[in-house]
Design an enzyme around this catalytic site. Structure first.
Site, mmCIF file in Angstrom:
data_model
loop_
_atom_site.group_PDB
_atom_site.id
_atom_site.type_symbol
_atom_site.label_atom_id
_atom_site.label_comp_id
_atom_site.label_asym_id
_atom_site.label_seq_id
_atom_site.Cartn_x
_atom_site.Cartn_y
_atom_site.Cartn_z
ATOM 1 N N ASP A 102 52.171 -38.680 -30.428
ATOM 2 C CA ASP A 102 52.721 -39.795 -29.641
ATOM 3 C C ASP A 102 51.928 -41.066 -29.968
ATOM 4 O O ASP A 102 50.859 -41.013 -30.557
ATOM 5 C CB ASP A 102 52.677 -39.497 -28.139
ATOM 6 N N HIS A 136 54.410 -31.852 -34.963
ATOM 7 C CA HIS A 136 54.919 -32.684 -33.871
ATOM 8 C C HIS A 136 54.294 -34.064 -34.048
ATOM 9 O O HIS A 136 53.141 -34.292 -33.660
ATOM 10 C CB HIS A 136 54.535 -32.066 -32.525
ATOM 11 N N ASP A 148 55.370 -23.696 -37.026
ATOM 12 C CA ASP A 148 55.476 -24.933 -37.798
ATOM 13 C C ASP A 148 56.850 -25.553 -37.515
ATOM 14 O O ASP A 148 57.756 -25.531 -38.354
ATOM 15 C CB ASP A 148 55.280 -24.633 -39.289
ATOM 16 N N GLU A 174 51.075 -30.054 -32.778
ATOM 17 C CA GLU A 174 50.873 -31.501 -32.739
ATOM 18 C C GLU A 174 49.594 -31.861 -33.512
ATOM 19 O O GLU A 174 48.776 -30.995 -33.819
ATOM 20 C CB GLU A 174 50.772 -31.997 -31.280
HETATM 21 O O1 9MR Z 1 44.465 -31.975 -26.213
HETATM 22 C C1 9MR Z 1 45.038 -32.000 -24.913
HETATM 23 C C2 9MR Z 1 44.893 -30.636 -24.302
HETATM 24 O O2 9MR Z 1 43.524 -30.317 -24.114
HETATM 25 C C3 9MR Z 1 45.636 -30.584 -22.966
HETATM 26 O O3 9MR Z 1 45.624 -29.254 -22.482
HETATM 27 C C4 9MR Z 1 47.078 -31.055 -23.158
HETATM 28 C C5 9MR Z 1 47.882 -31.066 -21.870
HETATM 29 O O4 9MR Z 1 47.373 -31.993 -20.984
HETATM 30 O O5 9MR Z 1 47.070 -32.363 -23.705
HETATM 31 C C6 9MR Z 1 46.481 -32.446 -24.971
HETATM 32 O O6 9MR Z 1 46.482 -33.755 -25.404
HETATM 33 C C7 9MR Z 1 47.728 -34.360 -25.689
HETATM 34 C C8 9MR Z 1 47.787 -35.642 -24.855
HETATM 35 O O7 9MR Z 1 47.882 -35.301 -23.498
HETATM 36 C C9 9MR Z 1 48.896 -36.563 -25.274
HETATM 37 N N1 9MR Z 1 48.878 -36.826 -26.689
HETATM 38 C C10 9MR Z 1 48.926 -35.598 -27.479
HETATM 39 C C11 9MR Z 1 47.748 -34.717 -27.170
HETATM 40 C C12 9MR Z 1 47.693 -33.492 -28.077
HETATM 41 O O8 9MR Z 1 48.667 -32.546 -27.764
#
Ligand code: 9MR
Ligand code: ZN
Length: 561
Positions: free
Chosen positions: A188, A503, A528, A537
């Site tokens: 994102d 992602h 994937d 992601e």
């Molecule tokens: O890395 C983050 C992980 O530890 C959390 O469990 C998760 C859910 O809150 O979010 C991950 O971080 C994401 C972030 O919230 C938004 N941008 C993408 C990040 C990677 O997935």
């Protein structure tokens, strides 16, 4: 401290351009490879341990020189090891060919099974991956156009998010404030201070530990050749944005984000309004820590910038001193990433870095008082918990002021105990995975944690040189680059059969140099698939941990004076 080295940069910039065109790690076509023969598909330094994992019944294996076609090593696999059900529920054998030390390009062939993908033995096998994974930060830049080529493909986007952003959720009214620049967080395009912090912390720690080998590595950036080493050029892009997240009273806005994840497409077409969130003490403490480190790291090449960093650190430090209670950011206006964590380890880190840079006795006293309650972690630094960055700074300190010898002793013991345990797990695990194979070791971003564990190993190795700490780090890299259940690289654009559909809102073909999150809730749960944001992601913090791991193995090209 560094100027003599910096002056060589223009020559080395040319080397970087050459490296960018290097095809040594080009993606092999999957044809002919049996993915039951799982090996690190980047390569091995000549003297390092070398292992492949074979998920099939087998006995004899050999290693073939790809160029000459000759078999150069023959061996027998180790006894079968059954990995617990919690991991991948397989019976596997380990093929050890550490005795092969001649540089070259090879593949492992297992009698009755098949062959591995190709890999390299050579001193500089990790240089190109380092450059690709570090350049991925440049490709993440927001507020500017970016462009680059990789494996014959061109990647580019126009300047994006030039309207960042609006202050509405902060209670300051419908007011615009400049928040342009910085890096996108992940797949994102939002920008989050707390995740930026562990990222900047790891990148600048890589610099502090390995600047001798990193300084000559060019990244082919718009700034390359300006007299500042490229790793610092790239991190500065983020620091310039971070200044904009700080209010005049020192409070730091927790994030700058759209209200939801609805938009998918090129960043320059994203017209969803983006907002500053309210402030929080974790982000504010992170600002102190990042700016304090930056101030000492940038001082040799740009004292004026270093002064700006130190002023920013002081401002947020004063704000925190007046607010000893935790303030969690109010994120109710958003459905995007939270990165909302307790502030204790962030405050600890702020004290450690502020002390190391300034020698401030109050910061040292606060750090030593609070550090008494902490030991090194198992998973390495994360956005949630940055204690390891704090404790590492204290132990690696070059500050002349004496530290509490009892605390130094206890923390050193804690560091070495964790490093020994991590190295032992990596050695024992069928895939060399330093997190092990228990169910709780598979979680969101576990690939990032595998990379972050190398922080414990490499800080330990700097304080107390041990081959097993280096091998533990190489084992983590090997796992991420193909010696895993999938027999695939987890880093886009690198190694064998890497992720093609991460992602990532920038879309496909996959942008190069990015570590994907990894399998969870068990070892066979990676997909994937661009829709699988839980396992596929890409994110700043995971890439920074990978840069940190790679930094220990970068060998700069020989310099011609
Ligand atoms: O890395 C983050 C992980 O530890 C959390 O469990 C998760 C859910 O809150 O979010 C991950 O971080 C994401 C972030 O919230 C938004 N941008 C993408 C990040 C990677 O997935
Ligand atoms: Zn952007």
């Amino acid at each position: 401290m560094f100027p003599a080295r910096f002056s060589r940069l223009p020559i080395l910039g040319a080397c970087a351009a050459l490296l960018m065109g290097c095809t040594a790690v080009a993606v092999d076509p999957p044809a002919g490879v049996d993915t039951r023969v799982r090996v690190n598909t980047i390569g091995f330094p000549p003297g390092a341990e070398k292992r492949a994992t074979v998920a099939a019944d087998c006995r004899k294996f050999s290693v073939r020189d790809v160029k000459t076609g000759r078999v150069v090593f023959r061996g027998t696999v180790g006894p079968a090891s059954v990995t617990p059900k919690s991991d991948t529920d397989e019976t596997v054998h380990v093929a050890d060919f550490s005795a092969l030390t001649t540089p070259g390009r090879y593949r492992v062939e297992v009698a009755g099974v098949g062959r591995s993908a190709d890999f390299t033995i050579g001193t500089d096998v990790w240089n190109v991956p380092f450059i690709a994974v570090m350049r991925a930060f440049y490709l993440w830049r927001c507020g500017t156009a970016v462009a680059g080529d990789w494996n014959g493909r061109h990647y580019a986007h126009a300047a994006c998010h030039l309207d960042d952003g609006w202050l509405d959720p902060t209670g300051e009214g419908h007011v615009h404030r400049d928040g342009t620049g910085g890096w996108h967080d992940a797949g994102d395009y939002n920008k989050y201070v707390v995740n930026a912090a562990v990222t900047v912390g790891l990148l600048l720690r890589a610099w502090e530990q390995y600047h001798d080998s990193l300084a000559p590595i060019g990244l082919h950036l718009p700034e390359s050749g300006n007299g500042t080493p490229d790793l610092l050029n790239e991190v500065r892009w983020e620091l310039e944005w971070l200044f904009k997240m700080q209010r005049p009273d020192g409070r730091v806005y927790h994030k700058l984000s759209s209200t939801d994840f609805r938009y998918w497409g090129p960043p320059e077409d994203d017209k969803d309004p983006r907002y500053f969130s309210p402030w929080g003490t974790a982000a504010t403490a992170d600002m102190v820590a990042m700016m304090a480190v930056a101030s000492r790291v940038y001082w040799p090449c740009d004292p004026a910038f270093a002064d700006r960093c130190l002023a920013a650190a002081r401002l947020s430090r004063a704000c925190l001193a007046a607010r000893p209670e935790e303030v969690r950011p109010d994120l109710r206006a958003f459905h995007t990433g939270a990165y909302d964590s307790a502030d204790a380890t962030h405050r600890l880190w702020a004290d450690a870095e502020f002390w190391e840079t300034t020698g401030d006795p109050v910061a040292l006293q606060e750090f030593e008082q609070h550090a008494a309650g902490f030991s090194f972690s198992w998973e390495g630094p994360s956005w949630r918990d940055v204690r390891d960055l704090a404790l590492g700074t204290y132990l690696l300190s070059r500050h002349p002021k004496p530290r509490d010898p009892g605390l130094v002793g206890r923390l050193t013991a804690s560091l070495l105990t964790q490093a020994d345990a991590i190295a032992a797990v990596a050695k024992k695990n069928a895939y060399g995975r330093p997190l092990g194979d228990k169910p709780r070791t598979f979680f969101w971003g576990d690939n990032g944690a595998v990379a972050a564990q190398t922080y414990i190993l490499q800080v330990a190795n700097t304080l107390h040189r041990e081959q097993r700490y280096r091998e533990g780090t190489l084992s983590a890299l090997a796992y991420l680059c193909g010696r895993n259940y999938y027999g695939r690289s987890y880093v886009t654009g690198l190694g064998f059969n890497p992720p093609e559909h991460p992602h990532d809102r920038r879309g496909e073909p996959a942008w190069p140099g990015y570590l994907v999150g990894g399998p969870w809730p068990d070892g066979r749960a990676w997909h994937d698939d661009w829709r699988d944001f839980r396992t596929n992601e890409v994110a700043l913090n995971w890439n920074a941990a990978l840069v940190y791991a790679l930094a220990g193995f970068v060998h700069p090209p020989a310099v011609r004076e």
